[in-house]
Design a protein around this motif. Structure first.
Motif, PDB file in Angstrom:
ATOM      1  N   LEU A   1       0.839  -1.195   0.000  1.00  0.00           N
ATOM      2  CA  LEU A   1       0.000   0.000   0.000  1.00  0.00           C
ATOM      3  C   LEU A   1       0.872   1.242   0.000  1.00  0.00           C
ATOM      4  N   GLY A   2       0.478   2.227  -0.783  1.00  0.00           N
ATOM      5  CA  GLY A   2       1.189   3.496  -0.797  1.00  0.00           C
ATOM      6  C   GLY A   2       0.215   4.641  -0.717  1.00  0.00           C
ATOM      7  N   ALA A   3       0.662   5.741  -0.147  1.00  0.00           N
ATOM      8  CA  ALA A   3      -0.157   6.948  -0.090  1.00  0.00           C
ATOM      9  C   ALA A   3       0.737   8.164  -0.171  1.00  0.00           C
ATOM     10  N   MET A   4       0.236   9.198  -0.823  1.00  0.00           N
ATOM     11  CA  MET A   4       0.868  10.513  -0.815  1.00  0.00           C
ATOM     12  C   MET A   4       0.030  11.401   0.089  1.00  0.00           C
TER      13      MET A   4
ATOM     14  N   LEU B   1      -3.988   7.286  -3.139  1.00  0.00           N
ATOM     15  CA  LEU B   1      -3.810   5.892  -2.744  1.00  0.00           C
ATOM     16  C   LEU B   1      -3.337   5.005  -3.889  1.00  0.00           C
ATOM     17  N   ASN B   2      -2.488   4.065  -3.536  1.00  0.00           N
ATOM     18  CA  ASN B   2      -2.038   3.025  -4.463  1.00  0.00           C
ATOM     19  C   ASN B   2      -2.013   1.675  -3.780  1.00  0.00           C
ATOM     20  N   GLU B   3      -2.258   0.653  -4.581  1.00  0.00           N
ATOM     21  CA  GLU B   3      -2.055  -0.735  -4.186  1.00  0.00           C
ATOM     22  C   GLU B   3      -1.232  -1.367  -5.293  1.00  0.00           C
ATOM     23  N   ASP B   4      -0.173  -2.084  -4.952  1.00  0.00           N
ATOM     24  CA  ASP B   4       0.878  -2.366  -5.940  1.00  0.00           C
ATOM     25  C   ASP B   4       0.487  -3.344  -7.037  1.00  0.00           C
ATOM     26  N   THR B   5      -0.704  -3.953  -6.955  1.00  0.00           N
ATOM     27  CA  THR B   5      -1.129  -4.854  -8.024  1.00  0.00           C
ATOM     28  C   THR B   5      -2.256  -4.278  -8.882  1.00  0.00           C
ATOM     29  N   VAL B   6      -2.614  -3.029  -8.655  1.00  0.00           N
ATOM     30  CA  VAL B   6      -3.662  -2.404  -9.472  1.00  0.00           C
ATOM     31  C   VAL B   6      -3.005  -1.859 -10.739  1.00  0.00           C
TER      32      VAL B   6
ATOM     33  N   THR C   1      -3.483   4.299 -10.311  1.00  0.00           N
ATOM     34  CA  THR C   1      -3.910   4.722  -8.985  1.00  0.00           C
ATOM     35  C   THR C   1      -5.208   4.026  -8.590  1.00  0.00           C
ATOM     36  N   VAL C   2      -5.408   3.874  -7.296  1.00  0.00           N
ATOM     37  CA  VAL C   2      -6.697   3.438  -6.768  1.00  0.00           C
ATOM     38  C   VAL C   2      -7.651   4.630  -6.692  1.00  0.00           C
ATOM     39  N   GLY C   3      -7.138   5.774  -6.234  1.00  0.00           N
ATOM     40  CA  GLY C   3      -7.958   6.963  -6.077  1.00  0.00           C
ATOM     41  C   GLY C   3      -7.497   7.779  -4.896  1.00  0.00           C
TER      42      GLY C   3
ATOM     43  N   ASN D   1       1.746   6.693  -7.550  1.00  0.00           N
ATOM     44  CA  ASN D   1       1.308   7.152  -8.864  1.00  0.00           C
ATOM     45  C   ASN D   1      -0.129   7.640  -8.752  1.00  0.00           C
ATOM     46  N   ASP D   2      -0.392   8.840  -9.228  1.00  0.00           N
ATOM     47  CA  ASP D   2      -1.725   9.428  -9.103  1.00  0.00           C
ATOM     48  C   ASP D   2      -2.521   9.374 -10.396  1.00  0.00           C
TER      49      ASP D   2
END
Length: 998
Positions: free
Chosen positions: A69-72, A84-89, A141-143, A386-387
């Motif tokens: 999981l990643g977030a800016m 938000l990011n999830e590395d398999t999306v 990005t997830v959103g 990544n956004d």
């Protein structure tokens, strides 16, 4: 992402992730009263901090991550945004891009290449060998999760901090007399992002929280304190988006109330709030997207809700620090660190800020820990942040530089576990790439070209000019062997050896004989992203391919010996290795990039692929291959220092391997600008590419410790900008953990802890004196064997720590530092090369002016001894930042010196016996003609010698410079760092004699 967007990126960016885009200028002004806040000082300055929110600028937001999981984190007062990011999306879904038409065209493509019809070969590759689809798919990005607080009017005392020691982002401010604080982190143990909001007045926290996304999504309120975002990844390149995901955010309040309806979460009049966020993905592996994404998201959120925030934070910090705290680095601190991070970047090249190099180093380690953990995807072109649905170069995995560079610091900076996702990817590629090898080449083994993605695509993409590069998988496979050299783990080697073998097998099947030179070569391939003739990159046997294959074949052979398997295969790879083209030196004195001495069409191209043999490989070394080493230096000079962010980072590593600390540090300075670092310290190609961050961290490690030639080289490229410091926890090949303390540019203590019993070799300047090596567990002396003047071998036991010190270390005298031929005989001048262009001083002319070998020269009240050397023997020192043993007491320190290629000037240092230091400016005019203004002529030689015994009746001048001393004993003098050696058109300072008097 539309095809148009990707194709435009390829055109603007010269296609590879190396292509150049215009910088995104930004500025930041220093504040006279700025001071680092207490939380930054408590973190030992290992924090990024700012006095305002990120606004809408993604490159001002701060990254957090747990590998998956990643977030800016934007930190605005009125609205908090977590992107938000999830590395398999990723866009698209499982597919096989292999093109069955490829194998039938190979013979004709090779014929065209051998006939020098390169563009025709490229056209045929584009028609028959491109993958299906012709591009790969994007990381997406997830959103966003947005928290709306209301007006920010009147806010004050704002601070926003990313603490690298705890991997937390904190935002604090005062509004309407209330101090608010938000703290957020991404937990690897609990697989959630956690945020706590507090206020120092009860009932002061109210906000609404909502999800939004550019993906195809729906929002919901699963219960009265939770909101959800359910979506699917985008379509791309004709492949339907197939990764389903669910994001859930839950609030628990102290005081006040929480409610949720219609996808909006409402918190009213709370005193504190804990917000937990989980994301589940349906991606199982590159062939299966049928995972229970909803169940994953709900289970992880439910489990995290069973713990208090303090428990979650404690587990997170313990897990993170178990990795981060393995390495510490101290390069000193100046008041420059009292400015915000964006200001420190903007002013870095005009102030002395050694701590910024420490911050840059540790930030790279933080980013790797945060984007790559066991069980996750590898860090991609943007890590995990990544956004966009259409990021530059798809934010995928570019193998011809970027993915390997991401992992250069993994072993050296003690983050071996973070390397694991790459090896899992290699095993996937060995399966997917076997299909491409068979279908497109009719070969066994496996192949991957210049890019891959979450679907483990291995075919040629993006056009032949960029994509027709065969050795991507081979480079990745060499990382297996290098990782083994650090850890010595037989089970790791056994598990990953099949992937190495398969990578080699492909080339055993596909290498062909070059008809003119007779070597075995790749054909078709390229030297990444660079044309050798107009519009033509495709060729046979580029130097980088040969270097990579040499490493791969050597690694396979040695691994098979260790594992005691595949003796026939071992013999085959060794025999094939011996038929690869050797590295050659071209007409410009450079390493040839291709089989033939072609001149690159872009002299300052970002890639310097043919120096793979210098770094990361060990095929070009200072002591092992001195001619190639000097040719590598010439290659770097021809390419120049400028470049994209990641290119500058690679050059830090190159100059570290050249053992030139100042040049390596210069590249750090070139990187630390607003054109190459964003306000949040993300590396800018531009745009953002994270490999520059990782490459810089690896380069700094290489400046302090190298282990690529079977020895631990201590401080091989220490720059004058870091005269004193301390590092601990670095790792060297052979399984050694190393700590170093240094002062005045020289190590004072070395600590070595080996994983395994045996011997370890150490090389360091400190070792030229009397060496003491002690086992710190019991104080006993270790067995030491001297190999060279600065190289020793120590017999060690596993798990013990050995302390290495030296007493009576002799700083070299000026005569011991002579490195340049300055004097020749009139009867035989060819031995001289004083200025790097063949011109020399004449012994006869100097004698006429009063300077004879071993004689004295008195100037300005000081008596100098002229070097007592014969013609053609080095008789002057090149000022390159070295320490010179000069002792005595007097009022004046005098120099006899001159410059070549113009007047030269730099800062030197007098080191007194009591440890105090005095800086001074040392300047001299050029030697040619004169005497010139700006210096006091000491010796005026009537003429000069030129190559081929050509006397030129032009005076050569040696100048006198005096420096006022304090009334105390001198221990040594540090010369200015002007240049490493004389060379044509390189300003150089030559010092013949030093004296103290008066």
């Amino acid at each position: 992402m539309s095809d148009l967007t990707r194709r435009q990126a390829l055109k603007v960016g010269a296609a590879g992730a190396g292509g150049a885009l215009l910088p995104l200028p930004w500025t930041a002004a220093a504040r006279a009263d700025s001071a680092a806040p207490p939380q930054v000082l408590a973190a030992g300055d290992l924090a990024l901090w700012y006095d305002e929110g990120a606004g809408t600028d993604w490159l001002r937001a701060l990254p957090i991550g747990n590998g998956r999981l990643g977030a800016m984190v934007f930190g605005n007062v009125d609205t908090e945004r977590l992107q938000l990011n999830e590395d398999t999306v990723w866009a698209g879904g499982p597919h096989d891009p292999s093109n069955p038409r490829g194998a039938g065209s190979l013979a004709e493509i090779r014929r065209l290449v051998n006939a020098n019809q390169w563009t025709q070969a490229q056209d045929l590759i584009n028609q028959t060998m491109m993958g299906n689809p012709g591009g790969q798919l994007a990381y997406q990005t997830v959103g966003n999760l947005r928290l709306a607080f209301g007006s920010a009017s009147g806010a004050s005392q704002y601070d926003r901090t990313l603490d690298l020691t705890t991997a937390t982002v904190t935002t604090t401010y005062v509004l309407n007399g209330v101090r608010y604080q938000r703290e957020v982190f991404a937990s690897a143990p609990d697989q959630v992002i956690a945020m706590r909001l507090t206020a120092d007045r009860s009932g002061s926290i109210s906000f609404t929280a909502t999800f939004d996304s550019p993906q195809r999504t729906t929002v919901s309120s699963p219960d009265g304190s939770t909101i959800g975002l359910d979506g699917v990844s985008g379509n791309m390149e004709g492949i339907t988006g197939a990764v389903r995901f669910l994001a859930l955010a839950n609030a628990t309040v102290t005081g006040g109330s929480v409610s949720s309806s219609g996808g909006t979460l409402r918190v009213t009049n709370a005193t504190s709030v804990v917000l937990l966020l989980s994301i589940g993905s349906s991606y199982v592996n590159y062939r299966n997207v049928g995972g229970d994404y909803g169940g994953i998201a709900r289970q992880r959120l439910s489990a995290a809700r069973g713990s208090s925030y303090d428990q979650l934070r404690s587990r997170h910090v313990a897990d993170y620090q178990a990795l981060f705290n393995r390495v510490s680095l101290d390069l000193g601190r100046t008041s420059a660190a009292d400015q915000t991070t964006d200001v420190r970047i903007a002013q870095h090249n005009s102030v002395n800020d050694p701590q910024f190099s420490t911050l840059l180093f540790q930030y790279g380690r933080y980013l790797l820990i945060s984007s790559s953990r066991p069980g996750t995807q590898p860090a991609n072109l943007q890590g995990i942040w990544n956004d966009s649905l259409a990021p530059s170069w798809d934010s995928k995995y570019t193998i011809n530089a970027n993915l390997p560079m991401n992992y250069w610091p993994a072993n050296t900076t003690n983050l071996a576990e973070c390397h694991n996702p790459v090896f899992a990817m290699i095993n996937d590629l060995s399966v997917a790439g076997a299909r491409t090898a068979q279908v497109q080449y009719g070969a066994g083994g496996w192949v991957t070209h210049h890019n891959t993605d979450a679907w483990r695509a291995t075919a040629v993409v993006d056009g032949a000019f960029w994509g027709m590069w065969q050795t991507g998988g081979a480079w990745l496979a060499t990382m297996i062997w290098d990782h083994y050299l650090f850890n010595g783990d037989m089970e790791f080697l056994r598990a990953n050896y099949p992937a190495m073998k398969g990578a080699a097998q492909f080339f055993l099947n596909t290498l062909v004989t070059e008809p003119t030179l007779g070597y075995l070569v790749t054909n078709p391939s390229n030297s990444p992203e660079l044309s050798h003739h107009a519009n033509a990159s495709v060729c046979a046997g580029p130097t980088m391919d040969n270097q990579i294959l040499r490493d791969l074949f050597d690694g396979c052979a040695r691994a098979s010996e260790i594992l005691n398997v595949d003796s026939t295969f071992r013999a085959q790879v060794r025999a094939t290795r011996d038929r690869l083209p050797p590295m050659k030196i071209g007409s410009r004195g450079n390493i040839m990039e291709w089989l033939y001495d072609w001149v690159e069409t872009e002299p300052n191209h970002r890639h310097i692929s043919h120096l793979y043999g210098l770094a990361p490989s060990n095929q070009i070394t200072k002591r092992g291959t001195p001619q190639l080493f000097e040719a590598a230096r010439r290659t770097l000079a021809l390419r120049g220092d400028d470049g994209t962010g990641w290119s500058l980072a690679w050059k830090i590593n190159f100059w570290a391997r050249m053992e030139e600390g100042k040049r390596a540090h210069d590249l750090i300075r070139y990187l630390a600008t607003t054109a190459r670092l964003a306000p949040n310290m993300f590396d800018l190609h531009p745009p953002f590419q994270i490999d520059g961050n990782f490459g810089a961290t690896a380069g700094i490690a290489e400046m302090l410790l190298q282990s690529h030639v079977g020895e631990l080289h201590i401080l091989p490229a220490l720059p004058p900008a870091w005269p004193s410091g301390r590092v601990s926890g670095l790792r060297g090949r052979g399984g050694h953990t190393v700590g170093i303390t240094w002062s005045n540019g020289q190590a004072t203590e070395i600590l070595v802890q080996p994983d395994r019993a045996g011997t370890v070799r150490l090389r360091a300047r400190i070792l030229t004196g009397t060496v003491t090596v002690v086992d710190t567990s019991d104080g006993t002396a270790a067995r030491v064997t001297r190999i060279e003047s600065d190289l020793i071998e120590i017999t060690v036991q596993a798990g013990r720590t050995y302390r290495v010190t030296s007493s009576g270390v002799a700083t070299p005298t000026l005569e011991q530092s002579f490195s340049n031929v300055g004097v020749t005989s009139d009867s035989f001048t060819n031995v001289g090369n004083f200025d790097g262009g063949g011109a020399s001083l004449s012994a006869q002319a100097l004698a006429q002016a009063g300077a004879s070998p071993g004689g004295t020269v008195s100037r300005n009240g000081l008596t100098f001894r002229w070097p007592n050397v014969g013609s053609g023997v080095a008789d002057n020192a090149i000022a390159s930042g070295q320490s010179i043993g000069v002792t005595g007491t007097g009022s004046t320190l005098g120099f006899l010196l001159t410059g070549t290629y113009g007047a030269v000037s730099g800062t030197g240092t007098v080191v007194y016996v009591d440890g105090t230091r005095q800086t001074f400016t040392l300047s001299t005019p050029d030697w040619y003609g004169g005497p010139h203004s700006g210096g006091t002529a000491a010796i005026v030689s009537a003429y000069q010698n030129r190559p081929n015994n050509q006397r030129q009746n032009t005076a050569a001048c040696i100048y006198y410079v005096g420096v006022a001393l304090q009334s105390k004993a001198v221990a040594s003098v540090v010369l200015p760092n002007i240049s490493a050696r004389p060379a044509a058109n390189v300003p150089t300072m030559h010092i013949f004699a030093i004296a103290i008097g008066g």
